[in-house]
Design a protein around this motif. Structure first.
Motif, PDB file in Angstrom:
ATOM      1  N   MET A 118      84.144 130.271  57.899  1.00 24.37           N
ATOM      2  CA  MET A 118      84.053 130.941  56.776  1.00 24.37           C
ATOM      3  C   MET A 118      85.277 131.092  56.141  1.00 24.37           C
ATOM      4  SD  MET A 118      81.878 134.834  56.187  1.00 24.37           S
ATOM      5  CE  MET A 118      81.681 134.871  57.648  1.00 24.37           C
ATOM      6  N   ALA A 119      85.561 130.491  54.992  1.00 23.96           N
ATOM      7  CA  ALA A 119      86.936 130.580  54.403  1.00 23.96           C
ATOM      8  C   ALA A 119      86.976 132.030  53.705  1.00 23.96           C
ATOM      9  CB  ALA A 119      87.188 129.498  53.250  1.00 23.96           C
ATOM     10  N   LYS A 120      88.350 132.401  53.639  1.00 23.42           N
ATOM     11  CA  LYS A 120      88.670 133.620  52.710  1.00 23.42           C
ATOM     12  C   LYS A 120      88.773 133.399  51.188  1.00 23.42           C
ATOM     13  CE  LYS A 120      90.201 136.082  56.959  1.00 23.42           C
ATOM     14  NZ  LYS A 120      89.335 137.280  56.913  1.00 23.42           N
ATOM     15  N   VAL A 121      87.661 132.789  50.536  1.00 18.27           N
ATOM     16  CA  VAL A 121      87.882 132.380  49.248  1.00 18.27           C
ATOM     17  C   VAL A 121      86.856 132.967  48.618  1.00 18.27           C
ATOM     18  CG1 VAL A 121      87.863 130.345  47.640  1.00 18.27           C
ATOM     19  CG2 VAL A 121      89.057 130.105  49.898  1.00 18.27           C
ATOM     20  N   CYS A 122      86.942 133.446  47.391  1.00 15.48           N
ATOM     21  CA  CYS A 122      86.131 134.046  46.498  1.00 15.48           C
ATOM     22  C   CYS A 122      85.213 132.912  45.927  1.00 15.48           C
ATOM     23  CB  CYS A 122      86.726 134.917  45.140  1.00 15.48           C
ATOM     24  SG  CYS A 122      85.694 135.469  44.037  1.00 15.48           S
ATOM     25  N   GLU A 123      83.710 133.162  45.963  1.00 14.60           N
ATOM     26  CA  GLU A 123      83.048 131.915  45.415  1.00 14.60           C
ATOM     27  C   GLU A 123      82.781 132.040  43.981  1.00 14.60           C
ATOM     28  OE1 GLU A 123      79.319 131.949  47.789  1.00 14.60           O
ATOM     29  OE2 GLU A 123      80.139 132.507  49.574  1.00 14.60           O
ATOM     30  N   VAL A 124      83.194 132.947  43.340  1.00 19.81           N
ATOM     31  CA  VAL A 124      83.075 133.039  41.870  1.00 19.81           C
ATOM     32  C   VAL A 124      84.542 132.497  41.358  1.00 19.81           C
ATOM     33  CG1 VAL A 124      82.707 134.565  39.954  1.00 19.81           C
ATOM     34  CG2 VAL A 124      81.659 134.716  41.941  1.00 19.81           C
ATOM     35  N   CYS A 125      85.552 133.053  41.460  1.00 18.91           N
ATOM     36  CA  CYS A 125      86.540 132.792  40.920  1.00 18.91           C
ATOM     37  C   CYS A 125      87.651 131.629  41.664  1.00 18.91           C
ATOM     38  CB  CYS A 125      87.558 133.906  40.364  1.00 18.91           C
ATOM     39  SG  CYS A 125      88.341 134.802  41.770  1.00 18.91           S
ATOM     40  N   PRO A 140      92.370 138.013  49.799  1.00 15.76           N
ATOM     41  CA  PRO A 140      91.671 138.847  48.778  1.00 15.76           C
ATOM     42  C   PRO A 140      90.853 139.752  49.365  1.00 15.76           C
ATOM     43  CG  PRO A 140      90.966 136.444  49.249  1.00 15.76           C
ATOM     44  CD  PRO A 140      92.429 136.807  49.862  1.00 15.76           C
ATOM     45  N   ASN A 141      90.405 140.878  48.719  1.00 10.95           N
ATOM     46  CA  ASN A 141      89.457 141.699  49.007  1.00 10.95           C
ATOM     47  C   ASN A 141      87.926 141.132  48.794  1.00 10.95           C
ATOM     48  OD1 ASN A 141      88.233 144.195  49.660  1.00 10.95           O
ATOM     49  ND2 ASN A 141      88.827 145.340  47.660  1.00 10.95           N
ATOM     50  N   VAL A 165      76.585 136.093  48.771  1.00 11.09           N
ATOM     51  CA  VAL A 165      77.872 135.693  48.553  1.00 11.09           C
ATOM     52  C   VAL A 165      78.949 136.463  48.738  1.00 11.09           C
ATOM     53  CG1 VAL A 165      76.912 133.997  46.606  1.00 11.09           C
ATOM     54  CG2 VAL A 165      77.719 135.976  45.820  1.00 11.09           C
ATOM     55  N   ARG A 166      80.175 135.704  48.855  1.00 16.47           N
ATOM     56  CA  ARG A 166      81.424 136.508  49.228  1.00 16.47           C
ATOM     57  C   ARG A 166      82.369 136.597  47.897  1.00 16.47           C
ATOM     58  NH1 ARG A 166      83.878 135.774  54.833  1.00 16.47           N
ATOM     59  NH2 ARG A 166      85.376 137.184  53.783  1.00 16.47           N
ATOM     60  N   VAL A 167      82.173 137.512  47.418  1.00 18.17           N
ATOM     61  CA  VAL A 167      83.195 137.632  46.018  1.00 18.17           C
ATOM     62  C   VAL A 167      84.225 138.621  45.986  1.00 18.17           C
ATOM     63  CG1 VAL A 167      81.152 136.755  44.641  1.00 18.17           C
ATOM     64  CG2 VAL A 167      81.543 139.401  44.799  1.00 18.17           C
ATOM     65  N   CYS A 168      85.403 138.554  45.451  1.00 18.00           N
ATOM     66  CA  CYS A 168      86.242 139.672  45.239  1.00 18.00           C
ATOM     67  C   CYS A 168      85.891 140.642  44.521  1.00 18.00           C
ATOM     68  CB  CYS A 168      87.597 138.957  44.515  1.00 18.00           C
ATOM     69  SG  CYS A 168      87.414 138.412  43.051  1.00 18.00           S
ATOM     70  N   SER A 169      86.764 141.894  44.452  1.00 16.08           N
ATOM     71  CA  SER A 169      86.273 143.142  43.964  1.00 16.08           C
ATOM     72  C   SER A 169      86.333 142.882  42.391  1.00 16.08           C
ATOM     73  CB  SER A 169      87.201 144.171  44.539  1.00 16.08           C
ATOM     74  OG  SER A 169      88.701 143.985  44.359  1.00 16.08           O
ATOM     75  N   LYS A 170      87.304 142.098  42.096  1.00 15.50           N
ATOM     76  CA  LYS A 170      87.411 142.072  40.647  1.00 15.50           C
ATOM     77  C   LYS A 170      86.342 141.291  40.007  1.00 15.50           C
ATOM     78  CE  LYS A 170      90.889 140.881  37.018  1.00 15.50           C
ATOM     79  NZ  LYS A 170      92.198 140.350  36.720  1.00 15.50           N
ATOM     80  N   CYS A 171      85.666 140.224  40.522  1.00 20.95           N
ATOM     81  CA  CYS A 171      84.621 139.654  40.342  1.00 20.95           C
ATOM     82  C   CYS A 171      83.239 140.524  40.422  1.00 20.95           C
ATOM     83  CB  CYS A 171      84.425 138.126  40.949  1.00 20.95           C
ATOM     84  SG  CYS A 171      85.641 137.100  40.545  1.00 20.95           S
ATOM     85  N   ARG A 172      83.175 141.192  41.565  1.00 22.10           N
ATOM     86  CA  ARG A 172      82.126 142.034  41.711  1.00 22.10           C
ATOM     87  C   ARG A 172      81.861 142.896  40.697  1.00 22.10           C
ATOM     88  NH1 ARG A 172      79.907 144.399  47.156  1.00 22.10           N
ATOM     89  NH2 ARG A 172      78.589 145.999  46.532  1.00 22.10           N
ATOM     90  N   LYS A 173      83.353 143.671  40.017  1.00 19.75           N
ATOM     91  CA  LYS A 173      82.719 144.539  38.951  1.00 19.75           C
ATOM     92  C   LYS A 173      82.345 143.744  37.696  1.00 19.75           C
ATOM     93  CE  LYS A 173      86.532 147.267  40.249  1.00 19.75           C
ATOM     94  NZ  LYS A 173      88.202 147.744  39.822  1.00 19.75           N
ATOM     95  N   THR A 174      82.693 142.603  37.551  1.00 17.91           N
ATOM     96  CA  THR A 174      82.220 141.788  36.258  1.00 17.91           C
ATOM     97  C   THR A 174      80.852 141.507  36.143  1.00 17.91           C
ATOM     98  OG1 THR A 174      83.027 139.673  37.198  1.00 17.91           O
ATOM     99  CG2 THR A 174      84.557 141.077  35.837  1.00 17.91           C
ATOM    100  N   LEU A 175      80.321 141.044  37.723  1.00 14.30           N
ATOM    101  CA  LEU A 175      78.902 140.797  37.863  1.00 14.30           C
ATOM    102  C   LEU A 175      77.941 141.809  37.718  1.00 14.30           C
ATOM    103  CD1 LEU A 175      79.429 138.151  40.723  1.00 14.30           C
ATOM    104  CD2 LEU A 175      78.838 137.578  38.426  1.00 14.30           C
ATOM    105  N   ILE A 176      78.243 143.227  37.923  1.00 18.08           N
ATOM    106  CA  ILE A 176      77.504 144.234  37.985  1.00 18.08           C
ATOM    107  C   ILE A 176      77.297 144.800  36.681  1.00 18.08           C
ATOM    108  CG2 ILE A 176      77.101 146.587  38.844  1.00 18.08           C
ATOM    109  CD1 ILE A 176      78.432 146.084  41.353  1.00 18.08           C
TER     110      ILE A 176
END
Length: 71
Positions: A1-8, A44-45, A60-71
């Motif tokens: 499992m890579a430590k990469v955000c799946e959105v950005c 990344p967080n 999906v595993r997303v960073c906290s910045k992308c999580r704020k934009t998706l919600i």
């Protein structure tokens, strides 16, 4: 499992860890001296999140910045 955000695509980066000693000039010393520089990794967080795409819910595993934009 890579430590990469799946959105950005944000992933880990390598940075320098700088060790200094001494007293700052502004505080009456002779200045701070660098005594050691070593490499370290900043990750990344990433947080798990459930997203619905086309009627199917995916985890999906997303960073906290992308999580704020998706919600």
């Amino acid at each position: 499992m890579a430590k990469v955000c799946e959105v950005c695509g944000k992933g880990p980066i390598v940075v320098n860890s700088v060790i200094r000693r001494g007293k700052a000039r502004a505080a009456g010393g002779v200045g701070r001296k660098v005594t050691g520089v070593s490499k370290r990794s900043q990750k990344p967080n990433l947080q798990p999140m459930t997203v619905t795409r086309g009627g199917v819910s995916l985890r999906v595993r997303v960073c906290s910045k992308c999580r704020k934009t998706l919600i």
